[in-house]
Design a protein around this motif. Structure first.
Motif, mmCIF file in Angstrom:
data_model
loop_
_atom_site.group_PDB
_atom_site.id
_atom_site.type_symbol
_atom_site.label_atom_id
_atom_site.label_comp_id
_atom_site.label_asym_id
_atom_site.label_seq_id
_atom_site.Cartn_x
_atom_site.Cartn_y
_atom_site.Cartn_z
ATOM 1 N N PHE A 28 -46.452 92.693 -4.544
ATOM 2 C CA PHE A 28 -47.615 93.229 -5.248
ATOM 3 C C PHE A 28 -48.025 92.325 -6.410
ATOM 4 C CE2 PHE A 28 -46.927 97.184 -2.968
ATOM 5 C CZ PHE A 28 -48.231 97.635 -2.808
ATOM 6 N N LEU A 29 -47.051 91.709 -7.047
ATOM 7 C CA LEU A 29 -47.364 90.767 -8.121
ATOM 8 C C LEU A 29 -48.191 89.601 -7.583
ATOM 9 C CD1 LEU A 29 -46.985 89.309 -10.864
ATOM 10 C CD2 LEU A 29 -44.767 88.515 -10.007
ATOM 11 N N ILE A 30 -47.790 89.076 -6.445
ATOM 12 C CA ILE A 30 -48.534 87.967 -5.837
ATOM 13 C C ILE A 30 -49.942 88.417 -5.467
ATOM 14 C CG2 ILE A 30 -48.647 86.452 -3.832
ATOM 15 C CD1 ILE A 30 -46.590 85.570 -5.847
ATOM 16 N N ILE A 31 -50.056 89.647 -4.927
ATOM 17 C CA ILE A 31 -51.378 90.169 -4.569
ATOM 18 C C ILE A 31 -52.239 90.319 -5.817
ATOM 19 C CG2 ILE A 31 -52.599 92.201 -3.662
ATOM 20 C CD1 ILE A 31 -50.237 92.614 -1.752
ATOM 21 N N ALA A 32 -51.647 90.804 -6.906
ATOM 22 C CA ALA A 32 -52.394 90.989 -8.157
ATOM 23 C C ALA A 32 -52.909 89.647 -8.674
ATOM 24 C CB ALA A 32 -51.504 91.652 -9.203
ATOM 25 N N ARG A 33 -52.072 88.629 -8.646
ATOM 26 C CA ARG A 33 -52.478 87.310 -9.146
ATOM 27 C C ARG A 33 -53.508 86.657 -8.217
ATOM 28 N NH1 ARG A 33 -49.188 85.345 -13.374
ATOM 29 N NH2 ARG A 33 -50.179 83.310 -13.073
ATOM 30 N N ALA A 34 -53.403 86.942 -6.920
ATOM 31 C CA ALA A 34 -54.305 86.310 -5.963
ATOM 32 C C ALA A 34 -55.694 86.935 -5.954
ATOM 33 C CB ALA A 34 -53.701 86.367 -4.557
ATOM 34 N N SER A 162 -50.641 78.396 -0.708
ATOM 35 C CA SER A 162 -51.617 77.878 0.252
ATOM 36 C C SER A 162 -53.031 78.354 -0.052
ATOM 37 C CB SER A 162 -51.231 78.300 1.672
ATOM 38 O OG SER A 162 -51.363 79.706 1.836
ATOM 39 N N GLU A 163 -53.168 79.175 -1.117
ATOM 40 C CA GLU A 163 -54.457 79.717 -1.563
ATOM 41 C C GLU A 163 -55.120 80.556 -0.486
ATOM 42 O OE1 GLU A 163 -56.813 76.481 -3.033
ATOM 43 O OE2 GLU A 163 -55.540 76.191 -4.782
ATOM 44 N N ASN A 164 -54.317 81.269 0.262
ATOM 45 C CA ASN A 164 -54.825 82.182 1.287
ATOM 46 C C ASN A 164 -55.509 83.360 0.603
ATOM 47 O OD1 ASN A 164 -54.875 84.383 3.300
ATOM 48 N ND2 ASN A 164 -53.694 82.949 4.558
ATOM 49 N N ASP A 165 -56.717 83.712 1.038
ATOM 50 C CA ASP A 165 -57.452 84.794 0.396
ATOM 51 C C ASP A 165 -57.734 85.957 1.347
ATOM 52 O OD1 ASP A 165 -59.250 83.553 2.035
ATOM 53 O OD2 ASP A 165 -60.819 83.298 0.520
ATOM 54 N N LEU A 166 -56.911 86.091 2.401
ATOM 55 C CA LEU A 166 -57.074 87.191 3.350
ATOM 56 C C LEU A 166 -56.097 88.322 3.009
ATOM 57 C CD1 LEU A 166 -57.343 85.214 6.724
ATOM 58 C CD2 LEU A 166 -59.204 86.263 5.412
ATOM 59 N N PRO A 167 -56.597 89.479 2.607
ATOM 60 C CA PRO A 167 -55.702 90.598 2.272
ATOM 61 C C PRO A 167 -54.758 90.959 3.417
ATOM 62 C CG PRO A 167 -57.950 91.085 1.600
ATOM 63 C CD PRO A 167 -58.010 89.830 2.417
ATOM 64 N N LEU A 168 -55.267 90.862 4.652
ATOM 65 C CA LEU A 168 -54.461 91.229 5.805
ATOM 66 C C LEU A 168 -53.191 90.384 5.896
ATOM 67 C CD1 LEU A 168 -55.085 93.422 7.902
ATOM 68 C CD2 LEU A 168 -55.782 91.621 9.476
ATOM 69 N N ALA A 169 -53.292 89.118 5.521
ATOM 70 C CA ALA A 169 -52.130 88.225 5.585
ATOM 71 C C ALA A 169 -51.045 88.664 4.611
ATOM 72 C CB ALA A 169 -52.564 86.791 5.282
ATOM 73 N N TYR A 170 -51.450 89.082 3.419
ATOM 74 C CA TYR A 170 -50.474 89.505 2.414
ATOM 75 C C TYR A 170 -49.810 90.831 2.810
ATOM 76 C CZ TYR A 170 -52.021 85.845 -0.774
ATOM 77 O OH TYR A 170 -52.294 84.630 -1.345
ATOM 78 N N PHE A 171 -50.596 91.768 3.328
ATOM 79 C CA PHE A 171 -50.011 93.055 3.685
ATOM 80 C C PHE A 171 -49.175 92.963 4.952
ATOM 81 C CE2 PHE A 171 -53.066 94.813 0.654
ATOM 82 C CZ PHE A 171 -52.241 95.716 0.001
ATOM 83 N N ALA A 172 -49.388 91.926 5.774
ATOM 84 C CA ALA A 172 -48.533 91.722 6.938
ATOM 85 C C ALA A 172 -47.096 91.415 6.514
ATOM 86 C CB ALA A 172 -49.084 90.577 7.793
ATOM 87 N N LEU A 173 -46.921 91.022 5.258
ATOM 88 C CA LEU A 173 -45.573 90.764 4.747
ATOM 89 C C LEU A 173 -44.710 92.018 4.795
ATOM 90 C CD1 LEU A 173 -46.497 88.592 1.622
ATOM 91 C CD2 LEU A 173 -45.451 87.788 3.750
ATOM 92 N N PHE A 174 -45.347 93.194 4.656
ATOM 93 C CA PHE A 174 -44.574 94.432 4.718
ATOM 94 C C PHE A 174 -44.054 94.683 6.132
ATOM 95 C CE2 PHE A 174 -47.253 95.151 0.941
ATOM 96 C CZ PHE A 174 -46.252 95.405 0.027
#
Length: 418
Positions: A28-34, A162-174
């Motif tokens: 979530f920290l990474i998502i917040a910063r991104a 990698s400066e990925n800006d797709l929310p789906l990619a970050y939530f796939a981590l779960f």
């Protein structure tokens, strides 16, 4: 010898729980910063919605197994398949409700689907992980949690760099996290116990629901605090304000990891003591004094470290979150105060009393949210957590003292809930 054994279990359990919370908080920290505070707040609503329904799938088994896993193994020679059938039935029910909620709230189905899959996998991992802890295998479950969360956290860093800006990619981590934890937990469980096959029977599932409803409702009430408040606040504050609140709340949850650690270690110990000879006022004062002392230390550390943590972890965009420091620190103190009496009440077989107290407290909490959020914004959410925690701790303390004093002449030892 026994004291060293208990300390070993405490630290083993602590390593796993901290790995779990730190992994979750780190993602979530990474998502917040991104994505910034506003988008972070929007994502928080989706995650909170899925998590509340995920508690339906949990059905209180992680808590129930810590106390009653031995009952299943003695009666069936392992874990009966009726338990898994019940969990799958609840999964279908929760998934249908989730779909309906998404359609009503206009939540993106693809994003919710990814988050929901991850939460379900973690739920099944925790299901078998709690069996391991009930068998005393705290270190094994902690290692599994560390592997799962460490992998997901490392992938989060790679996405961010990698400066990925797709929310789906970050939530796939779960999904990655949940899949690893479930696989490791399942394999470790099968190496130490077994699933006992039974013929399919609706009566078995109904019996499981009846036997576990008090645990499920109790856990839903206690664990929904980290999610229901987000949904309530979303009615009164902007997405940016919600993002600020979530930033502080994630740090609070990391600090409160000690609650679950203490529960994992001492609930089986006190439950065994209750079965062998009974619990008394002395045992209540011992665990209550320990958790209060721990609360004082952790709340002070949190208060002074919170502003620095916000600066380092979130950056200048989340500077306003520092206004929650005082209230969140009080919440830690009161939540650790109530932990001792809460564990003692469950171990004494008074699960229903704990459930009623928790229901009363969530009513107080929601009322405070509806009153304070419109007046104080996201800080009002932190105020509601602190004030309701004080009411919560007071009610548990009074109730446990009444139970202990009433049993002073004859220690609690029936092993039956009320």
């Amino acid at each position: 010898m026994t004291r060293h054994l208990h300390l070993g279990k405490f630290f083993s359990s602590g390593a796993g729980l901290f790995a779990s919370l730190l992994g979750n908080a780190f993602i979530f920290l990474i998502i917040a910063r991104a994505f910034g505070a506003a988008d972070f707040g929007r994502f928080a609503v989706i995650y909170a919605t899925a998590s509340v329904l995920g508690l339906v799938v949990d059905f209180g088994y992680p808590q129930r197994f810590l106390k009653d896993f031995y009952v299943y193994t003695e009666k069936f020679g392992g874990l009966p398949s009726r338990v898994l059938r019940t969990k799958f039935a609840l999964l279908i029910l929760a998934s249908l409700i989730n779909l309906a909620v998404c359609l009503v709230m206009g939540i993106e189905l693809a994003l919710m689907g990814v988050i929901w899959t991850g939460i379900v996998l973690v739920s099944f991992g925790a299901f078998f992980g709690s069996c391991l802890r009930a068998m005393g295998e705290h270190k094994v479950d902690s290692t599994n949690l560390l592997a799962a969360n460490g992998t997901a956290a490392a992938l989060a860093v790679l996405l961010y760099l990698s400066e990925n800006d797709l929310p789906l990619a970050y939530f796939a981590l779960f999904i990655v996290l949940g899949a690893i934890y479930f696989t490791l937990s399942w394999r470790a469980f099968r190496a130490r116990s077994r699933i006992v096959s039974e013929a399919s029977s609706a009566s078995h599932v109904i019996g499981e629901v009846r036997g576990g409803i008090s645990y499920a409702a109790d856990i839903w009430v206690t664990r929904s605090f980290g999610f229901v408040d987000v949904l309530v606040l979303s009615l009164f504050v902007s997405n940016a304000g919600l993002g600020l609140y979530q930033a502080g709340q994630k740090l609070l949850l990391v600090a409160l990891a000690v609650n679950q650690i203490t529960n994992n270690v001492f609930l089986p110990i006190l439950s065994a003591k209750e079965r062998e000879g009974g619990l008394d006022l002395k045992s209540l004062l011992a665990i209550a004094g320990s958790t209060i002392g721990l609360g004082v230390v952790i709340s002070l550390v949190f208060y002074f470290a919170f502003p620095l943590a916000v600066d380092i972890l979130y950056g200048d965009a989340f500077d306003a979150a520092k206004a929650m420091a005082f209230w969140l620190s009080l919440a830690i103190l009161f939540r650790l105060w109530l932990l001792g009496p809460s564990i003692w009440i469950v171990a004494a077989g008074r699960q229903t009393i704990r459930f009623m107290l928790n229901c009363g407290n969530i009513a107080v909490f929601l009322a405070l949210c509806f009153y304070l959020a419109p007046r104080y914004g996201f800080v009002g959410g932190a105020m509601a957590i602190a004030v309701s925690a004080f009411v919560w701790a007071s009610s548990f303390t009074i109730s446990s003292l009444v139970i202990a004093r009433s049993a002073k002449a004859s220690p609690i030892g029936s092993g039956q809930g009320q």
